[in-house]
Design a protein around this motif. Structure first.
Motif, short mmCIF file in Angstrom:
data_model
loop_
_atom_site.label_atom_id
_atom_site.label_comp_id
_atom_site.label_asym_id
_atom_site.label_seq_id
_atom_site.Cartn_x
_atom_site.Cartn_y
_atom_site.Cartn_z
N ASN A 48 2.38 -3.82 -7.84
CA ASN A 48 1.56 -3.39 -9.28
C ASN A 48 2.40 -2.96 -9.96
N GLN A 55 -2.46 0.10 -15.10
CA GLN A 55 -1.66 -0.33 -13.89
C GLN A 55 -2.32 -2.41 -13.06
N SER A 57 -1.67 -5.49 -11.04
CA SER A 57 -1.74 -6.11 -10.26
C SER A 57 -0.59 -7.24 -10.37
N SER A 60 -1.12 -10.45 -4.84
CA SER A 60 -1.95 -9.49 -3.77
C SER A 60 -2.35 -10.46 -3.08
N GLN A 67 -6.66 -5.04 -12.10
CA GLN A 67 -5.58 -4.96 -13.23
C GLN A 67 -6.72 -3.28 -12.97
N SER A 73 -5.21 4.82 -9.98
CA SER A 73 -4.57 4.52 -9.40
C SER A 73 -3.59 5.12 -7.99
N CYS A 75 -0.99 4.12 -6.84
CA CYS A 75 0.55 4.31 -7.23
C CYS A 75 0.57 4.88 -8.24
#
Length: 402
Positions: A48, A55, A57, A60, A67, A73, A75
């Motif tokens: 990410n 965020q 991505s 994956s 997103q 998120s 993260c």
């Protein structure tokens, strides 16, 4: 309270300098997400990158996601952890007040475990995170943590390599243009010099001194013009060729429109807001450098979506004006949202914007519009804002291209 790294503006500037296409990186990083999941023993792994609002991505494994809003998120906490912590772990998301009401915890896939490692591009500067997730608790041993840190390091290395390759392609392309342009443009003057020399040679003794002097003056003049032409060519921007196709480092109005729609339509859809992107047909096929335009327009669009209520409209219009050797790009991002007062407008134009909540109580991080202002100044451009409380806002961006 959402975490914000102490050096957030520096972090965002570093991310913007890379000029990454968040939606076009999957193939380059897919193997690393699979490897991270296998190492950790989890069902899911993500790479990410986190900008002002979103965020992204970029790759994956075990889940299909591109997103999500930054405030949703996990993260966002990983990029803000102290360096000595070596990552961020949540053993049970459902038991943590910060995450228990998030859609990915309450609904499918009902995630429970999270472990994230920052993607450190420079000392204390984290672009995002490599994370592993699962529906059940997982034991991430020190050995596994070390391996995940190594994978995160490889992610950053690949990002750097992609940036270097992109820069190199641009330089090679520019070099080839210079070579071809020089070969074409100096052929005429050099041919003239050769022709004058041949006349002198053919006339031999029949040359009169005055004529020879005149020929020499013409040769000197032609030689000077060649040097001036070479200097002009070497100092020019060769993005002005109307007929060439765009490179990986360029947009046309059409390709920029498509990219903006692909990246920001999901955000608009999630808020029940209509996103409209259009451009004027004049000069629409002329390529122009990407030059942080996605970061500028993306932040303006995300901000407009944040402050536009359901059933509202966010409109993006684009045009290019060609003035001899120069081009001027003009963009407008407008909405019919909550609007701003003069004080708020001044904060933004001065690069001192502070965060406020969106129409659906979205968390603000206070750096998106500051970043926009900074990037536009770096491009020698201009940002103008028209807004009125309760009647929406219009952001006008002008970017000159020499």
């Amino acid at each position: 309270m959402n975490p914000i790294p102490e050096n957030e503006l520096e972090r965002l500037l570093k991310l913007s300098e890379l000029d990454l296409d968040y939606t076009g990186l999957k193939l380059s990083f897919q193997d690393l997400t699979k490897l991270a999941a296998k190492v950790a023993g989890t069902d899911i792994s993500l790479i990410n990158l986190i900008d002002s609002y979103t965020q992204w991505s970029i790759a994956s494994f075990g889940i299909d996601v591109e997103q999500m809003p930054r405030e949703d998120s996990v993260c966002q906490y990983t990029i803000a952890v102290p360096e000595e912590d070596h990552g961020f772990e949540v053993k049970n998301l459902a038991a943590d007040d910060r995450f228990k009401d998030k859609f990915f915890v309450k609904d499918d896939p009902h995630l429970r475990y999270y472990f994230g490692v920052p993607l450190k591009i420079a000392e204390g500067v984290n672009l995002g995170a490599l994370c592993v997730l699962d529906k059940e608790y997982q034991d991430i041993t020190p050995e596994k943590r070390e391996m995940l840190e190594l994978i995160a390091g490889e992610v950053v290395n690949r990002i750097k390599i992609q940036f270097a390759i992109s820069q190199l392609h641009g330089k090679i392309k520019e070099s080839n243009k210079v070579k071809n342009r020089v070969a074409h443009d100096i052929r005429g003057p050099i041919g003239g010099i050769i022709g004058l020399a041949e006349i002198i040679q053919l006339q031999g003794d029949a040359n009169k001194l005055e004529e020879v002097l005149d020929f020499i003056k013409l040769i000197q003049k032609s030689g000077k013009s060649v040097l001036e032409l070479a200097d002009e060519i070497l100092s020019q921007d060769y993005g002005k060729d109307n007929k060439k196709l765009p490179t990986d480092q360029e947009f046309t109005m059409g390709t920029l429109k498509q990219k903006l729609e692909d990246m920001y339509s999901p955000q608009a859809l999630s808020k029940s807001v209509r996103l409209e992107v259009s451009y004027k047909d004049d000069n629409a096929d002329i390529p122009f450098p990407k030059n942080k335009l996605m970061q500028i327009l993306g932040n303006l669009i995300s901000n407009a979506l944040k402050f536009t209520p359901e059933e509202g409209v966010v409109s993006v219009t684009m045009e290019m004006e060609v003035l001899d050797q120069d081009k001027i790009l003009r963009f407008e991002v407008s909405d019919n949202g909550v609007g701003m007062n003069e004080e708020k407008i001044k904060e933004i134009t001065d690069g001192k914007a502070v965060s406020t909540q969106g129409t659906q109580k979205e968390t603000g991080f206070g750096f998106g519009l500051n970043l926009v202002s900074h990037l536009i100044q770096g491009l020698k451009g201009k940002l103008e804002i028209e807004s009125e409380k309760g009647k929406g806002s219009k952001f006008k961006v002008t970017v000159p291209l020499k």
